[in-house]
Every structure is written in C-alpha cells, then in structure tokens.
Design an enzyme around this catalytic site. Sequence first.
Site, PDB file in Angstrom:
ATOM      1  N   LYS A 228      28.361  27.080  67.574  1.00  0.00           N
ATOM      2  CA  LYS A 228      26.930  27.293  67.816  1.00  0.00           C
ATOM      3  C   LYS A 228      26.202  27.858  66.602  1.00  0.00           C
ATOM      4  O   LYS A 228      26.817  28.259  65.610  1.00  0.00           O
ATOM      5  CB  LYS A 228      26.738  28.218  69.031  1.00  0.00           C
ATOM      6  CG  LYS A 228      26.916  27.492  70.358  1.00  0.00           C
ATOM      7  CD  LYS A 228      26.552  28.373  71.526  1.00  0.00           C
ATOM      8  CE  LYS A 228      26.785  27.623  72.846  1.00  0.00           C
ATOM      9  NZ  LYS A 228      26.591  28.514  74.012  1.00  0.00           N
ATOM     10  N   ARG A 262      34.927  29.502  75.985  1.00  0.00           N
ATOM     11  CA  ARG A 262      34.521  28.090  76.118  1.00  0.00           C
ATOM     12  C   ARG A 262      34.403  27.495  74.711  1.00  0.00           C
ATOM     13  O   ARG A 262      33.535  27.900  73.947  1.00  0.00           O
ATOM     14  CB  ARG A 262      33.191  28.018  76.857  1.00  0.00           C
ATOM     15  CG  ARG A 262      32.667  26.606  77.086  1.00  0.00           C
ATOM     16  CD  ARG A 262      31.319  26.630  77.793  1.00  0.00           C
ATOM     17  NE  ARG A 262      30.773  25.301  77.969  1.00  0.00           N
ATOM     18  CZ  ARG A 262      30.089  24.653  77.037  1.00  0.00           C
ATOM     19  NH1 ARG A 262      29.862  25.211  75.875  1.00  0.00           N
ATOM     20  NH2 ARG A 262      29.618  23.440  77.274  1.00  0.00           N
TER      21      ARG A 262
HETATM   22  C1  YH5 Z   1      27.674  28.673  77.253  1.00  0.00           C
HETATM   23  O1  YH5 Z   1      27.531  29.380  76.257  1.00  0.00           O
HETATM   24  N1  YH5 Z   1      26.850  26.433  76.315  1.00  0.00           N
HETATM   25  S1  YH5 Z   1      26.089  23.804  76.199  1.00  0.00           S
HETATM   26  C2  YH5 Z   1      24.894  23.948  70.343  1.00  0.00           C
HETATM   27  C3  YH5 Z   1      25.936  23.814  69.422  1.00  0.00           C
HETATM   28  C4  YH5 Z   1      27.243  23.818  69.854  1.00  0.00           C
HETATM   29  C5  YH5 Z   1      27.516  23.946  71.200  1.00  0.00           C
HETATM   30  C6  YH5 Z   1      24.441  23.754  67.597  1.00  0.00           C
HETATM   31  N2  YH5 Z   1      27.108  25.302  78.204  1.00  0.00           N
HETATM   32  C7  YH5 Z   1      27.334  27.276  77.269  1.00  0.00           C
HETATM   33  O2  YH5 Z   1      27.955  24.277  73.911  1.00  0.00           O
HETATM   34  N3  YH5 Z   1      28.004  27.117  79.566  1.00  0.00           N
HETATM   35  C8  YH5 Z   1      26.700  25.251  76.929  1.00  0.00           C
HETATM   36  O3  YH5 Z   1      25.733  23.659  68.092  1.00  0.00           O
HETATM   37  C9  YH5 Z   1      27.512  26.568  78.433  1.00  0.00           C
HETATM   38  N4  YH5 Z   1      28.146  29.177  78.413  1.00  0.00           N
HETATM   39  C10 YH5 Z   1      28.307  28.428  79.538  1.00  0.00           C
HETATM   40  N5  YH5 Z   1      28.788  29.023  80.643  1.00  0.00           N
HETATM   41  C11 YH5 Z   1      25.678  24.262  74.523  1.00  0.00           C
HETATM   42  C12 YH5 Z   1      26.799  24.204  73.566  1.00  0.00           C
HETATM   43  C13 YH5 Z   1      26.476  24.066  72.119  1.00  0.00           C
HETATM   44  C14 YH5 Z   1      25.174  24.074  71.689  1.00  0.00           C
END
Ligand code: YH5
Length: 283
Positions: A228, A262
């Site tokens: 992230k 996660r």
């Molecule tokens: C979370 O923290 N996050 S979806 C942007 C990225 C990389 C990954 C810019 N669902 C979470 O994974 N569910 C998501 O790079 C989630 N906790 C829970 N429980 C976003 C994501 C991501 C976004």
Amino acid sequence: MSSSLHTTRLPCGNRVLDLSSTHVMGILNVTPDSFSDGGRFKGLERALAHARGMVEAGANLIDVGGESTRPGALPVSLQEELDRVCPVVEAIASELNVIISVDTSTPEVMLECAGLGMGLINDVRALQRAGALEAAAQTDAAVCLMHMLGEPGDMQKNPQYTDLVGEVTDFLANRMLACQNAGIDASRIILDPGFGFAKTHAHNLSLFRRLEALDALGRPLLVGVSRKSIVGQTLGKPIDDRLAGSLALAAMAMFKGAKILRVHDVAETVDVVRMIAAVNAAE
Ligand code: YH5
C-alpha cells in the site's frame, strides 16, 4: 508482544481459527483486470491456481474480492459481483483446506457465499450497507469490521481527524455495538483500522505506530498494509518494489499483536511470521 485478553478461537463457519498465533491471509482479486483475457473459465482456473499457491505457501485464509475499492473504480452490479466471487468461493471450498474470506459489502453476496463455504465476511464498509448486518447475522461466518470514512470513491479527498486513534476506536466500538444489536456476537468479530482508507500518509504512519491502542476494544486485529501507499509514499517506490517495506510492516504488526496479516506476498510473509514465532518460543 502485547498480551491478548480475547479468547483464542475464532469461529469461521465450519472452521475455527486459533488466535494464539499470527496468521497470513492471502489476497485473491477477482476483479475484471484479473481476468481481462480468456473469459470466465480461464479466470476461475487462474484464481484457483493462485489460491492453491498461496495455501501451499502457508496462507490460512484466502480473501476473495470481486469489487475494486480503488478510488475511481466503477461500481459493480450485484449480478456481476455474484458471478465473479461465487464460483471462486465454491471451487476453493471444494479443493483447499483454508478459511475463505469474502471481501464484500453486499448482503446478497454474504448470504450466497455463506452457503458455499465462506468462513469470514471482510467488509471494508463495516456492515453499514442496508441489510448487511441482518445478512451477516444469518450466517455463521466471522466478521471483519474495518474503519473507513465515506466511500472508496471519495475517501481520500480530504481526510481529517482531531483525534485519529480515538475516532478509529470509537467507530469500531460503535460498529461492534451495531453488530451485537443485530445478533452478531462479539466472539465472531475481528477489527481492522483500515490502512489507506480515508487516511493521509501521516495518518497511516501514526495509526500504525499506535496500533496497540486498539487492543482496548478487546478483539483480535487484522492489518492490511501489503504494497500500500504507506510503503510507497515512505520509500518512493512503485507497487512492484514494495516487498521489503511490506515485510517490515508485517513484522511490526505482529509485534504489536495483530493476529491476521492480509498480504499479496504470502510465502515471504509466512517466513517472517515463522521466524518471529521461533524466537518468541525460545527459552
Ligand atoms: C484492508 O486493509 N484493503 S483492498 C492499494 C494498494 C495495494 C493494496 C496502492 N481490502 C483492506 O489491498 N480489507 C483492501 O496499492 C481490505 N483491510 C481489510 N480488512 C485495498 C488493497 C490495496 C490498495
């Protein structure tokens, strides 16, 4: 390592997650970008292969998501979300020994997936959509309540807090209460501060630093920081170069008591978890 007051077993449908240790949840995206070419069958095969790989690498949970929460992503129709998620949940349930988490805010998806082997409802909207509390209550899945303000489309416009940790804590406490009023026992709930959701870089860093404060809520924590912007903005690196930063945060989250990590990079994160567990178990 912070001590945990909550009980050590999380009921997840027909499975149980032992919360005396830290677990890795592998991310499985089933959004259109993940099956752009080749159509639905190829998409299902590819998703299943990815899930298989993550379970072999040591993931105890797989998080299946059919709705992109990226700012600017188009909303997904109910039928489209069902068509994306259900076949994958069904296939994983029939083949793999793993807890299936479904990343959804949609009551109909929760109900349908509960019948297909889902063990955990992972709702970034913390069951605030109409009918979501009632749907979750009708299942025997665990529930992850995540903190976010607004909707994915507008959450990053100008997030402001006067007391970040206090406001995240209050939000999660209120959603836990709403759950209990709907018949969802606290013993089914896990909590998540929602890194990257309605938070600036400074917010993400200070929330992470103060993660232990959320122990006051008395429920296990899930942390999602893999690849992230908390990593990207700190290091100035694109998504594909964020592994080391993500692993550093995984180790820190584990030290701060997080029970579920996660992540995209399951094998690497499992090594981190096993290494820390070995040192912690030594005399
Ligand atoms: C979370 O923290 N996050 S979806 C942007 C990225 C990389 C990954 C810019 N669902 C979470 O994974 N569910 C998501 O790079 C989630 N906790 C829970 N429980 C976003 C994501 C991501 C976004």
